[in-house]
Structures are given as structure tokens and as C-alpha cells.
Design a protein around this motif. Structure first.
Motif, PDB file in Angstrom:
ATOM      1  N   ASP A  27       0.851  -1.190   0.000  1.00  0.00           N
ATOM      2  CA  ASP A  27       0.000   0.000   0.000  1.00  0.00           C
ATOM      3  C   ASP A  27       0.885   1.238   0.000  1.00  0.00           C
ATOM      4  OD1 ASP A  27      -2.433   1.642   0.652  1.00  0.00           O
ATOM      5  OD2 ASP A  27      -1.399   1.906   2.566  1.00  0.00           O
ATOM      6  N   ALA A  29       0.153   5.042   0.614  1.00  0.00           N
ATOM      7  CA  ALA A  29      -0.957   5.891   1.060  1.00  0.00           C
ATOM      8  C   ALA A  29      -0.430   7.225   1.571  1.00  0.00           C
ATOM      9  CB  ALA A  29      -1.742   5.181   2.165  1.00  0.00           C
ATOM     10  N   PRO A  30      -1.311   8.247   1.539  1.00  0.00           N
ATOM     11  CA  PRO A  30      -0.891   9.549   2.068  1.00  0.00           C
ATOM     12  C   PRO A  30      -0.843   9.516   3.589  1.00  0.00           C
ATOM     13  CG  PRO A  30      -3.208   9.606   1.463  1.00  0.00           C
ATOM     14  CD  PRO A  30      -2.704   8.257   1.080  1.00  0.00           C
ATOM     15  N   ARG A  39       3.369   0.490   3.072  1.00  0.00           N
ATOM     16  CA  ARG A  39       3.152  -0.580   4.044  1.00  0.00           C
ATOM     17  C   ARG A  39       2.925  -1.877   3.307  1.00  0.00           C
ATOM     18  NH1 ARG A  39      -0.020   3.500   5.040  1.00  0.00           N
ATOM     19  NH2 ARG A  39      -0.122   4.516   7.042  1.00  0.00           N
ATOM     20  N   LEU A  79      -6.634  -2.544   8.340  1.00  0.00           N
ATOM     21  CA  LEU A  79      -6.117  -1.351   7.668  1.00  0.00           C
ATOM     22  C   LEU A  79      -7.159  -0.798   6.694  1.00  0.00           C
ATOM     23  CD1 LEU A  79      -3.410   0.186   7.057  1.00  0.00           C
ATOM     24  CD2 LEU A  79      -2.883  -1.630   5.448  1.00  0.00           C
ATOM     25  N   HIS A  80      -7.983  -1.690   6.166  1.00  0.00           N
ATOM     26  CA  HIS A  80      -8.937  -1.290   5.120  1.00  0.00           C
ATOM     27  C   HIS A  80     -10.040  -2.341   5.042  1.00  0.00           C
ATOM     28  CE1 HIS A  80     -10.095   0.599   1.287  1.00  0.00           C
ATOM     29  NE2 HIS A  80     -10.291  -0.624   0.835  1.00  0.00           N
ATOM     30  N   ILE A 101     -16.204   2.255   0.875  1.00  0.00           N
ATOM     31  CA  ILE A 101     -15.209   2.152   1.955  1.00  0.00           C
ATOM     32  C   ILE A 101     -15.696   3.008   3.120  1.00  0.00           C
ATOM     33  CG2 ILE A 101     -13.283   1.649   0.404  1.00  0.00           C
ATOM     34  CD1 ILE A 101     -12.381   4.598   0.830  1.00  0.00           C
ATOM     35  N   ARG A 103     -15.071   5.460   4.771  1.00  0.00           N
ATOM     36  CA  ARG A 103     -14.573   6.820   4.964  1.00  0.00           C
ATOM     37  C   ARG A 103     -15.624   7.810   4.454  1.00  0.00           C
ATOM     38  NH1 ARG A 103      -9.012   6.936   5.847  1.00  0.00           N
ATOM     39  NH2 ARG A 103      -7.869   5.088   5.185  1.00  0.00           N
ATOM     40  N   MET A 141     -14.929  14.638   2.889  1.00  0.00           N
ATOM     41  CA  MET A 141     -13.908  14.032   2.031  1.00  0.00           C
ATOM     42  C   MET A 141     -13.709  14.868   0.766  1.00  0.00           C
ATOM     43  SD  MET A 141     -12.736  11.620   3.761  1.00  0.00           S
ATOM     44  CE  MET A 141     -11.806  10.478   2.746  1.00  0.00           C
ATOM     45  N   ALA A 145      -9.999  15.299   1.506  1.00  0.00           N
ATOM     46  CA  ALA A 145      -9.254  14.106   1.065  1.00  0.00           C
ATOM     47  C   ALA A 145      -9.982  13.537  -0.141  1.00  0.00           C
ATOM     48  CB  ALA A 145      -9.182  13.086   2.200  1.00  0.00           C
ATOM     49  N   GLN A 165      -4.364  -1.239  -8.166  1.00  0.00           N
ATOM     50  CA  GLN A 165      -5.327  -0.152  -8.297  1.00  0.00           C
ATOM     51  C   GLN A 165      -4.655   1.170  -7.975  1.00  0.00           C
ATOM     52  OE1 GLN A 165      -8.174  -1.845  -5.584  1.00  0.00           O
ATOM     53  NE2 GLN A 165      -7.695  -0.374  -3.986  1.00  0.00           N
ATOM     54  N   HIS A 178      -2.537   7.071  -4.699  1.00  0.00           N
ATOM     55  CA  HIS A 178      -2.687   6.048  -3.642  1.00  0.00           C
ATOM     56  C   HIS A 178      -2.765   4.695  -4.378  1.00  0.00           C
ATOM     57  CE1 HIS A 178      -4.226   3.955  -0.246  1.00  0.00           C
ATOM     58  NE2 HIS A 178      -5.471   4.388  -0.226  1.00  0.00           N
ATOM     59  N   ASP A 180      -2.433   0.500  -4.545  1.00  0.00           N
ATOM     60  CA  ASP A 180      -2.493  -0.760  -3.800  1.00  0.00           C
ATOM     61  C   ASP A 180      -2.372  -1.919  -4.771  1.00  0.00           C
ATOM     62  OD1 ASP A 180      -3.241  -0.130  -0.870  1.00  0.00           O
ATOM     63  OD2 ASP A 180      -4.439   1.213  -2.089  1.00  0.00           O
TER      64      ASP A 180
HETATM   65  C1  HEM Z   1      -6.146  -2.373  -0.643  1.00  0.00           C
HETATM   66  C2  HEM Z   1      -6.869  -1.277  -0.595  1.00  0.00           C
HETATM   67  C3  HEM Z   1      -6.562  -0.087   0.275  1.00  0.00           C
HETATM   68  C4  HEM Z   1      -5.748   0.021   1.362  1.00  0.00           C
HETATM   69  C5  HEM Z   1      -4.897  -1.044   2.016  1.00  0.00           C
HETATM   70  C6  HEM Z   1      -5.815   1.391   1.820  1.00  0.00           C
HETATM   71  C7  HEM Z   1      -5.117   1.913   2.896  1.00  0.00           C
HETATM   72  C8  HEM Z   1      -5.063   3.243   3.239  1.00  0.00           C
HETATM   73  C9  HEM Z   1      -4.227   3.814   4.263  1.00  0.00           C
HETATM   74  C10 HEM Z   1      -3.272   3.053   5.155  1.00  0.00           C
HETATM   75  C11 HEM Z   1      -4.453   5.156   4.273  1.00  0.00           C
HETATM   76  C12 HEM Z   1      -3.762   6.218   5.174  1.00  0.00           C
HETATM   77  C13 HEM Z   1      -4.661   6.722   6.203  1.00  0.00           C
HETATM   78  C14 HEM Z   1      -4.886   5.722   7.274  1.00  0.00           C
HETATM   79  O1  HEM Z   1      -3.920   5.301   7.916  1.00  0.00           O
HETATM   80  O2  HEM Z   1      -6.050   5.348   7.494  1.00  0.00           O
HETATM   81  C15 HEM Z   1      -5.438   5.420   3.254  1.00  0.00           C
HETATM   82  C16 HEM Z   1      -5.935   6.655   2.968  1.00  0.00           C
HETATM   83  C17 HEM Z   1      -6.955   6.904   2.094  1.00  0.00           C
HETATM   84  N1  HEM Z   1      -7.569   5.993   1.269  1.00  0.00           N
HETATM   85 FE1  HEM Z   1      -7.093   4.066   1.114  1.00  0.00          FE
HETATM   86  N2  HEM Z   1      -6.682   2.079   1.000  1.00  0.00           N
HETATM   87  C18 HEM Z   1      -7.153   1.222   0.046  1.00  0.00           C
HETATM   88  C19 HEM Z   1      -8.058   1.503  -0.944  1.00  0.00           C
HETATM   89  C20 HEM Z   1      -8.693   2.703  -1.092  1.00  0.00           C
HETATM   90  C21 HEM Z   1      -9.752   2.973  -2.048  1.00  0.00           C
HETATM   91  C22 HEM Z   1     -10.297   1.934  -3.034  1.00  0.00           C
HETATM   92  C23 HEM Z   1     -10.122   4.269  -1.888  1.00  0.00           C
HETATM   93  C24 HEM Z   1     -11.178   5.085  -2.589  1.00  0.00           C
HETATM   94  C25 HEM Z   1     -11.724   4.762  -3.717  1.00  0.00           C
HETATM   95  C26 HEM Z   1      -9.304   4.815  -0.830  1.00  0.00           C
HETATM   96  C27 HEM Z   1      -9.365   6.099  -0.370  1.00  0.00           C
HETATM   97  C28 HEM Z   1      -8.545   6.640   0.576  1.00  0.00           C
HETATM   98  C29 HEM Z   1      -8.589   8.030   0.976  1.00  0.00           C
HETATM   99  C30 HEM Z   1      -9.554   9.081   0.453  1.00  0.00           C
HETATM  100  C31 HEM Z   1      -7.586   8.196   1.927  1.00  0.00           C
HETATM  101  C32 HEM Z   1      -7.191   9.505   2.644  1.00  0.00           C
HETATM  102  C33 HEM Z   1      -7.804   9.518   4.016  1.00  0.00           C
HETATM  103  C34 HEM Z   1      -6.944  10.282   4.999  1.00  0.00           C
HETATM  104  O3  HEM Z   1      -5.785   9.933   5.176  1.00  0.00           O
HETATM  105  O4  HEM Z   1      -7.455  11.222   5.573  1.00  0.00           O
HETATM  106  N3  HEM Z   1      -8.451   3.833  -0.381  1.00  0.00           N
HETATM  107  N4  HEM Z   1      -5.802   4.255   2.643  1.00  0.00           N
END
Ligand code: HEM
Length: 189
Positions: A27, A29-30, A39, A79-80, A101, A103, A141, A145, A165, A178, A180
Motif C-alpha cells: 500500500d 498511502a498519504p 506498508r 487497515l482497510h 469504503i 470513509r 472528504m 481528502a 489499483q 494512492h 495498492d
Molecule cells: C487495498 C486497498 C486499500 C488500502 C490497504 C488502503 C489503505 C489506506 C491507508 C493506510 C491510508 C492512510 C490513512 C490511514 O492510515 O487510514 C489510506 C488513505 C486513504 N484511502 Fe485508502 N486504501 C485502500 C483503498 C482505497 C480505495 C479503493 C479508496 C477510494 C476509492 C481509498 C481512499 C482513501 C482516501 C480518500 C484516503 C485519505 C484519508 C486520509 O488519510 O485522511 N483507499 N488508505
């Protein structure tokens, strides 16, 4: 809609059905502290056929629902968590991938499934502002974000599934890709 039935032909979605596990996910991620933050993760994907769907008396779809659970390698904390459907329209070949998701973000991505030798390759995408294959998100969001686009390529080869993705975000005042990816094996049909 008909009940889940082993006799239903799910077309390319048939290749997805079952339970899959992976231990080599990555992953990007921001994060406030590390940028970008990478990670490794473990993930579980479960796909279940839910049968035929008919829309407006003329569209016929096949539907598979899924749940994806992603955990930290070190402590197994979640984590997700993601749920949705994969849909297939036999008359056009269109594939749809819906996801939500926890969020406050929902995506409906559209695309194709192509069989290439032993591989079934799904390719779908969605863009913010698009009225059909688009993205909806909460006001928070959208302002803090924002998800601008989502693209996924998922390949099934027998009992092996890989995906990559790219979710394009606007967060902390700039664009962030971002990404994955993971490789899973089928552990249950
Ligand atoms: C395997 C799939 C995914 C994993 C493992 C993952 C994991 C993460 C992690 C670790 C963060 C950093 C913030 C935190 O620690 O919670 C994050 C942020 C974020 N992810 Fe994902 N994510 C995945 C898929 C997605 C998808 C499919 C979307 C949207 C279509 C998404 C949208 C976001 C957004 C908007 C943030 C920013 C939120 C913030 O940090 O304030 N993610 N994600």
C-alpha cells in the motif's frame, strides 16, 4: 433477482468466486508523517455469486458480491475494509465494479473483462464528476481528502489473483497517487 445458484453462468465473473488470501500486498498511502507512506499488508477477498439481476425489464446482469479485508502484517489490525459487487452484462460485455469504503466514499467503476489465454483480465475505472461511472463522497472528504479517480486491473489465472489499483487523491494541498497491489491464492471455491 434469483437466489445464488451453482447453475448460474457468471461469465468471466465465475473466475472470481471463492475465498482468496494474500500475504504480499503493498500500500502506498498519504500520511502526515511519512510521505509517501508504504506498508506491506495481508488481505482476504471473498466473492459470492448472487444470481441474475434484471433492470427496467430489458437489462440482464449477473452479480457477484465481495468483501475485502486488509490487515497490517505486524499486528493484524484492520487497515482497510471494503464491500461491493462485480456485475457483468452478457449482451454488451460491460463489467461494473461497485465499492464502498468506511470513509464516506462510494465508487462505481466500469470497464471490460478479457480472456487472454489462461488469464481473465478485468480493467475498470471511474472518475469524479462523471454521472455514470463516477465517485460520490461526503462533503468532508470532498473538501479534505478528495478522490478524483479510481482505476483497477485485476487478473485471475486459475487459483492465482493479482490486482493493482490507482486511486488519485487530492489531500494535504496536493495530488497523491494512492496505489495498492496484491497477489492472492484461492483457498476455497
Ligand atoms: C487495498 C486497498 C486499500 C488500502 C490497504 C488502503 C489503505 C489506506 C491507508 C493506510 C491510508 C492512510 C490513512 C490511514 O492510515 O487510514 C489510506 C488513505 C486513504 N484511502 Fe485508502 N486504501 C485502500 C483503498 C482505497 C480505495 C479503493 C479508496 C477510494 C476509492 C481509498 C481512499 C482513501 C482516501 C480518500 C484516503 C485519505 C484519508 C486520509 O488519510 O485522511 N483507499 N488508505
Amino acid at each position: 433477482m434469483t437466489a445464488a445458484d451453482h447453475k448460474v453462468d457468471y461469465g468471466p465473473l465465475t473466475s472470481l468466486i471463492g475465498k482468496w488470501v494474500g500475504e504480499t500486498g503493498l500500500d502506498v498511502a498519504p500520511d502526515h508523517d511519512c510521505e509517501p507512506c508504504e506498508r506491506k499488508f495481508i488481505d482476504e477477498l471473498t466473492f459470492v455469486g448472487v444470481g441474475h439481476v434484471s433492470n427496467a425489464g430489458k437489462q440482464s446482469l449477473l452479480a457477484v458480491k465481495y468483501h475485502q479485508l486488509v490487515k497490517h502484517c505486524e499486528d493484524q489490525n484492520v487497515l482497510h475494509d471494503q464491500i461491493g459487487h462485480w456485475l457483468y452484462e452478457p449482451s454488451t460485455g460491460i463489467v461494473m465494479h461497485s465499492l464502498t469504503i468506511p470513509r464516506g466514499v462510494c465508487v462505481l467503476a466500469g470497464g471490460t473483462a478479457k480472456t487472454d489465454g489462461a488469464n481473465v483480465v478485468f480493467d475498470v475505472e471511474a472518475n469524479r464528476g462523471n454521472e455514470t461511472f463516477g465517485i460520490l463522497q461526503s462533503p468532508f472528504m470532498d473538501q479534505n481528502a478528495r478522490t478524483d479517480s479510481f482505476q483497477m486491473t485485476l487478473t485471475v489465472t486459475g487459483d492465482q489473483l493479482t490486482y493493482r489499483q490507482s486511486t488519485k487523491l487530492f489531500i494535504y494541498g496536493k495530488q497523491f497517487d494512492h496505489v495498492d497491489s496484491s497477489e492472492l491464492r484461492r483457498v476455497q471455491n
